[in-house]
Design a protein around this motif. Structure first.
Motif, mmCIF file in Angstrom:
data_model
loop_
_atom_site.group_PDB
_atom_site.id
_atom_site.type_symbol
_atom_site.label_atom_id
_atom_site.label_comp_id
_atom_site.label_asym_id
_atom_site.label_seq_id
_atom_site.Cartn_x
_atom_site.Cartn_y
_atom_site.Cartn_z
ATOM 1 N N ARG A 301 0.805 -1.221 0.000
ATOM 2 C CA ARG A 301 0.000 0.000 0.000
ATOM 3 C C ARG A 301 0.839 1.272 0.000
ATOM 4 O O ARG A 301 0.333 2.365 -0.247
ATOM 5 N N SER A 302 2.117 1.117 0.306
ATOM 6 C CA SER A 302 3.012 2.282 0.285
ATOM 7 C C SER A 302 3.864 2.342 -0.968
ATOM 8 O O SER A 302 4.642 3.269 -1.149
ATOM 9 N N MET A 303 3.734 1.347 -1.831
ATOM 10 C CA MET A 303 4.575 1.303 -3.036
ATOM 11 C C MET A 303 4.345 2.499 -3.948
ATOM 12 O O MET A 303 3.218 2.965 -4.065
ATOM 13 N N PRO A 304 5.389 2.956 -4.622
ATOM 14 C CA PRO A 304 5.185 3.969 -5.660
ATOM 15 C C PRO A 304 4.790 3.307 -6.977
ATOM 16 O O PRO A 304 4.972 2.099 -7.150
ATOM 17 N N GLY A 305 4.247 4.080 -7.877
ATOM 18 C CA GLY A 305 4.026 3.596 -9.241
ATOM 19 C C GLY A 305 2.749 2.818 -9.425
ATOM 20 O O GLY A 305 1.965 2.643 -8.503
ATOM 21 N N ARG A 306 2.585 2.357 -10.648
ATOM 22 C CA ARG A 306 1.339 1.725 -11.054
ATOM 23 C C ARG A 306 1.409 0.220 -10.863
ATOM 24 O O ARG A 306 2.459 -0.381 -10.947
ATOM 25 N N LEU A 307 0.241 -0.365 -10.603
ATOM 26 C CA LEU A 307 0.163 -1.791 -10.311
ATOM 27 C C LEU A 307 -1.006 -2.349 -11.105
ATOM 28 O O LEU A 307 -2.078 -1.772 -11.115
ATOM 29 N N VAL A 308 -0.807 -3.465 -11.782
ATOM 30 C CA VAL A 308 -1.914 -4.116 -12.486
ATOM 31 C C VAL A 308 -2.346 -5.326 -11.671
ATOM 32 O O VAL A 308 -1.508 -6.069 -11.157
ATOM 33 N N GLY A 309 -3.657 -5.501 -11.537
ATOM 34 C CA GLY A 309 -4.173 -6.630 -10.781
ATOM 35 C C GLY A 309 -5.203 -7.398 -11.597
ATOM 36 O O GLY A 309 -5.661 -6.933 -12.641
ATOM 37 N N VAL A 310 -5.543 -8.578 -11.122
ATOM 38 C CA VAL A 310 -6.570 -9.384 -11.788
ATOM 39 C C VAL A 310 -7.852 -9.268 -10.986
ATOM 40 O O VAL A 310 -7.844 -9.346 -9.761
ATOM 41 N N SER A 311 -8.953 -9.059 -11.695
ATOM 42 C CA SER A 311 -10.241 -8.882 -11.058
ATOM 43 C C SER A 311 -11.247 -9.767 -11.803
ATOM 44 O O SER A 311 -10.869 -10.525 -12.690
#
Ligand SMILES: *Cc1c(COP(=O)(O)O)cnc(C)c1O
Length: 727
Positions: A301-311
Motif C-alpha cells: 500500500r506504500s509502493m510507488p508507481g502503477r500496479l496491475v491486478g486481476v479482477s
C-alpha cells in the motif's frame, strides 16, 4: 494537349508534404466545423480564444521545414556522428539482442506504441496482460512478493525505494546508508532526492557496513547485487544486521544475474529494485528503459508507481485492471506515495516479452553463457599476468591496471569501450551480445603485443565466478505464459492477440482530457532503432556522442524558441520528473537569494495530481487555492493566499491552458501578483501544444515549465510511457 496548369518546379519541390499528411482536418472540414460554431476563420477562432495580452511578440525562428525523406536523411547524418563501439562499460547498461519478433511487433508497432495509459480497462486488456507478465517476471526473478508495472529508471527506482522504506518502516532514524559499490548515477539521484526530505546519506564500504551499524542508526540501506565492480557478495549478514537495527534492506539487483544467483527475497531483502534494460531494450544512450521495484507484501500500500491486478468482470470472467489506485498522485495528491504518472510501459512490455520468448531455460542459458565468458576472460587475463581484483563475479571483471590510460586507449583503438573504474583499475562487463572474438580482442587490449592465451584451453571446465552458497536453487517463471510462446510463430500470434484486445491510435482517436493524444508520424519512429542511436552507451567517452550532442543542442534551441525560456534541460524522463526538477530550481533560486525559508507552494484545486505530489517531494508545503465553476483559477482566493503567505511564498503552479482547456485571460496578472510576493511561477506545460507559436510561458510571466514530449511533441505515449519531461 498542353496542360496550362502545370505547377512550377519550385512548387513541386515545396516541402508541404508533411503538413498535408499529418494535420488531420482538410480545409473543407475546417470550414464546416468553423461554420458550426459561427466563426469565420481559424485565425478568428484563435484570436477569440488566446488572450491578446499573452500573444508572443515575435514569431519562432526555426529552420525551413523538410520533407520526411529529407528529415530522415538529415537525422541519418547526425546519427553517423555518433561512434558505434563495442561497449563493455556496464554500470547498468548492457548490450542486448532484441528478438526480431519483439522489435517489429512491439517496439516498432503503433498498436503498442500509440496506446494511452491503461486507465480504461476495457480497451487495455492486452497491455495489462503484458504488464502482469512484467510484474510476475520481476517477482519470480527477485523472489519478492509484489512488483509494480515499471519505474522510470534504476536510479529513480532506488530513490523511490529509499522513500518507501522511510514511509513504510518502523525506524525513526533519518539516515540512509548506501554501500560503496552502488552505481554512481544511482548514488547521485539518491543524494538529490534525500536532501529536501532531510535524509542524511552515508556512503559506507559494504565490508564495513555491519561495523558501521554498531555505532550508527539508519532506516534503510541500499546494496548493489552484483556490485558495480562485479563482486558478488553474500548480503545475508548485512541484511540481518540491518533488521536487527529495525532498518530495511534494499537490494538493487541485476535480473539476468538473478537467473543464477539466490534472489534478494530469499536473502531477506525488504525491497528489490533495478533495471530491465538488458531484457531486450537497446541502451539508447541511457534510455528509455523500464526499471522495476518489488517489495514484501506488507509494503504494497506504500509502493510507488502503477500496479496491475486481476479482477472479475461483470460476466464473471477474469479481467485485468489497475489496482490499489488509491495510493496514486491522481487521488492522494500531496499525500501520494510518489509523483510518478507516466512510467515506462512500452519498455516494460518489451522486457516482459523477452522473458516470455526466452522462458526460464533460455534466460538461464544466456546468463550462463555470459558468466562463462566472464570466467574465461578472467582466467586468460590472469594467465597473462594481470591481477583480477575479485574472486567472485557474474558478468563484470575488475582488472588492476597501473597503465589504465594506455589500456583504455588501446581498447578504443580496437573499437572497444571499457569502464574507467578507479585510478588503477578498469572493469569489463560482458553481455548477451559478447562473442569469442570479443574475448580475444579484450585479451589483446591487455597483452601489450605479447602472445595471447589459448581460448580452447579454457573452453571446457572453467569455473564460474558465482559463489557456491549463492547459487540459485529455486524455480522461476513457472507460469505457462513463460513456457509456451517459444517459437516465433507462437510469439507473433500471442503479440497480435494481445494487441487486438486494445484500442490505440492505430484504430481511432482517443479524446482524453489533459493528455492531448496525437498520432506520431511513422518517420519520427524510424530512427529510434538505428544502431547509431540504439547501441550507444550513456557513459561512453563524450567524443563518441557527437550526434547525440548535436541533437540535444538543436532540440534545446527549438524548445527555447517555443517556450520563451533561456535554458532547457532534457534530463527529466517524465512530466512528473520535470516538475520535481523545476521546483528544485525554484528552491535553489530562493536559497541563492538568502530566502531558503520560502516553502509555500500554491496549487489550484484543478491541478494535475503530480503537481502537489512533486511539491511535497521537494519539501514544500502545499496550499490549495480555489477554482470557479468553469475551472478557472479563483484570482481573489489566490490573491488572499499570496498575501497570507507572502513572507514564505516559494511558488505557484498553474497549468496553461488549464486542465479544462481554457486560456485564462488574467494569467499575466496572476504572474505579476506572485512575483510581487516574492514567489516564482511554475507553468505546467502539459498542454503546450495549444500554445506553440502563439504564446510562450517564458514571455507571459512563467519562470519554469516542463513539457511533456510524449503528449505534445513527437514521442508516442507507449501505453503509459516512455516519456520525456524537459524543464
Ligand atoms: C500528464 C500531466 C502531468 C504529468 O506528466 P507525466 O509525464 O505523466 O509524468 C502533469 N501535468 C499535467 C497537466 C498533465 O496532463
Amino acid at each position: 494537349m498542353l496542360n496550362t496548369h502545370l505547377p512550377t518546379l519550385a512548387e513541386l519541390e515545396h516541402a508541404t508534404e508533411f503538413q498535408a499528411r499529418h494535420l488531420g482536418p482538410w480545409d473543407e472540414e475546417q470550414q464546416h466545423m468553423l461554420s458550426a460554431i459561427g466563426v469565420a476563420s481559424r485565425q478568428a477562432l484563435i484570436d477569440g480564444i488566446v488572450p491578446a495580452s499573452i500573444k508572443r511578440g515575435n514569431p519562432m525562428e526555426l529552420p525551413a521545414p523538410l520533407t520526411e525523406a529529407q528529415a530522415l536523411a538529415e537525422l541519418k547524418a547526425i546519427a553517423q556522428q555518433n561512434k558505434l563501439m563495442r561497449n563493455f562499460i556496464g554500470q547498468g547498461y548492457y548490450g542486448t539482442l532484441t528478438p526480431g519478433v519483439i522489435l517489429r511487433n512491439i517496439l516498432e508497432n503503433p498498436a503498442w506504441y500509440t496506446a494511452y495509459t491503461p486507465y480504461q480497462a476495457e480497451i487495455s486488456q492486452g497491455r495489462m496482460e503484458a504488464l502482469i507478465n512484467f510484474q510476475t517476471m520481476v517477482t519470480d526473478l527477485t523472489g519478492m512478493a509484489i512488483a509494480n508495472a515499471s519505474m522510470l529508471d534504476e536510479a529513480t527506482a532506488a530513490a523511490e525505494a529509499m522513500t518507501l522504506a522511510a514511509r513504510g518502516g518502523k525506524s525513526k532514524s533519518t539516515r540512509f546508508v548506501v554501500c560503496h559499490d552502488v552505481f554512481p548515477q544511482t548514488l547521485e539521484v539518491i543524494q538529490t532526492r534525500a536532501k529536501p526530505l532531510g535524509i542524511t546519506v552515508d556512503l559506507v564500504h559494504a565490508a564495513q557496513l555491519a561495523e558501521h551499524l554498531q555505532t550508527n542508526d539508519c532506516f534503510a540501506a541500499l546494496m548493489q547485487y552484483p556490485g558495480v565492480n562485479g563482486q558478488v557478495r553474500d548480503l545475508r549478514p548485512l541484511i540481518d544486521a540491518l533488521h536487527a537495527k529495525g532498518a530495511m534492506a534494499i537490494v538493487a539487483a541485476d535480473l539476468l544475474a538473478l537467473t543464477l544467483l539466490t534472489p534478494p527475497g530469499e536473502l531477506g531483502a525488504d525491497i528489490a529494485c533495478g533495471t530491465t534494460q538488458r531484457f531486450g531494450m537497446p541502451m539508447g544512450n541511457g534510455g528509455p528503459h523500464a526499471a522495476y521495484l518489488a517489495t514484501k507484501d506488507e509494503l504494497k500500500r506504500s509502493m510507488p508507481g502503477r500496479l496491475v491486478g486481476v479482477s472479475v468482470d461483470s460476466h464473471g470472467d477474469p479481467a485485468y485492471r489497475l489496482a490499489l489506485q488509491t495510493r496514486e498522485q491522481h487521488i492522494r495528491r500531496e499525500k501520494a506515495t510518489s509523483n510518478i504518472c507516466t512510467a515506462q510501459v512500452l519498455p516494460a512490455v518489451v522486457a516482459s516479452m523477452y522473458a516470455v520468448y526466452h522462458g526460464p531455460e533460455g534466460l538461464k542459458r544466456i546468463a550462463l553463457r555470459v558468466a562463462s565468458y566472464a570466467s574465461i576472460l578472467a582466467e586468460g587475463l590472469k594467465a597473462m599476468g594481470r591481477q583480477v581484483v575479485h574472486t567472485t563475479w557474474f558478468d563484470t571483471i575488475q582488472v588492476l591496471a597501473e597503465d589504465r590510460e594506455a589500456v583504455l586507449a588501446a581498447a578504443v583503438k580496437l573499437g572497444i569501450n571499457l569502464r574507467d573504474a578507479s585510478s588503477d583499475s578498469v572493469t569489463i562487463s560482458l553481455d548477451e551480445t559478447t562473442t569469442r572474438n570479443d574475448i580475444i580482442d579484450l585479451w589483446t587490449v591487455f597483452s601489450g603485443g605479447k602472445p595471447l592465451p589459448s581460448f580452447a584451453a579454457f573452453e571446457n571446465g572453467v569455473a564460474l565466478g558465482l559463489p557456491a552458497k549463492l547459487r540459485r536453487e529455486s524455480a522461476f517463471l513457472t507460469h505457462p505464459v513463460f513456457n509456451t510462446h517459444h517459437s516465433e510463430t507462437d510469439m507473433l500470434r500471442y503479440l497480435r492477440g494481445l494487441a487486438d484486445k486494445d484500442l490505440a491510435l492505430d484504430r481511432t482517436m482517443i479524446p482524453l482530457g489533459s493528455c492531448t493524444m496525437k498520432l506520431n508520424a511513422t518517420s519520427e519512429m524510424i530512427p529510434i532503432t538505428w544502431p547509431e542511436f540504439a547501441h550507444i552507451h550513456p557513459f561512453a567517452p563524450r567524443d563518441q556522442l557527437k550526434g547525440y550532442e548535436l541533437l540535444n543542442e538543436e532540440l534545446c534551441a527549438w524548445l527555447s524558441q517555443a517556450t520563451g525560456y533561456a535554458g532547457i534541460s532534457l534530463q527529466p524522463n517524465a512530466g512528473s520528473q520535470g516538475e520535481y526538477a523545476g521546483l528544485l530550481i525554484i528552491k535553489a533560486y530562493h536559497e541563492s537569494k538568502g530566502e531558503g525559508h520560502r516553502d509555500i507552494c500554491l496549487i489550484p484545486e484543478s491541478a494535475h495530481g503530480t503537481n502537489p505530489a512533486s511539491a511535497q517531494m521537494v519539501g514544500m508545503k502545499v496550499v490549495v487555492t480555489k477554482c470557479d465553476a468553469d475551472g478557472n483559477v479563483d484570482l481573489d482566493d489566490l490573491k488572499a493566499k499570496c498575501e497570507q503567505h507572502s513572507a514564505n511564498l516559494a511558488a505557484v503552479m498553474i497549468t496553461y491552458p488549464s486542465t479544462y482547456g481554457v486560456f485564462e485571460t488574467r494569467v499575466t496578472e496572476l504572474c505579476k501578483l506572485v512575483h510581487q510576493h516574492g514567489g516564482r511561477v511554475y507553468v505546467d506545460g502539459a498542454n503546450m501544444n495549444a500554445l506553440v507559436g502563439l504564446a510562450a510561458p517564458g514571455q507571459f510571466g512563467g519562470d519554469v515549465s516542463h513539457l511533456n514530449l510524449h503528449k505534445t511533441f513527437c514521442i508516442p505515449h507507449g501505453g503509459g510511457g516512455p516519456g520525456g519531461g524537459p524543464v
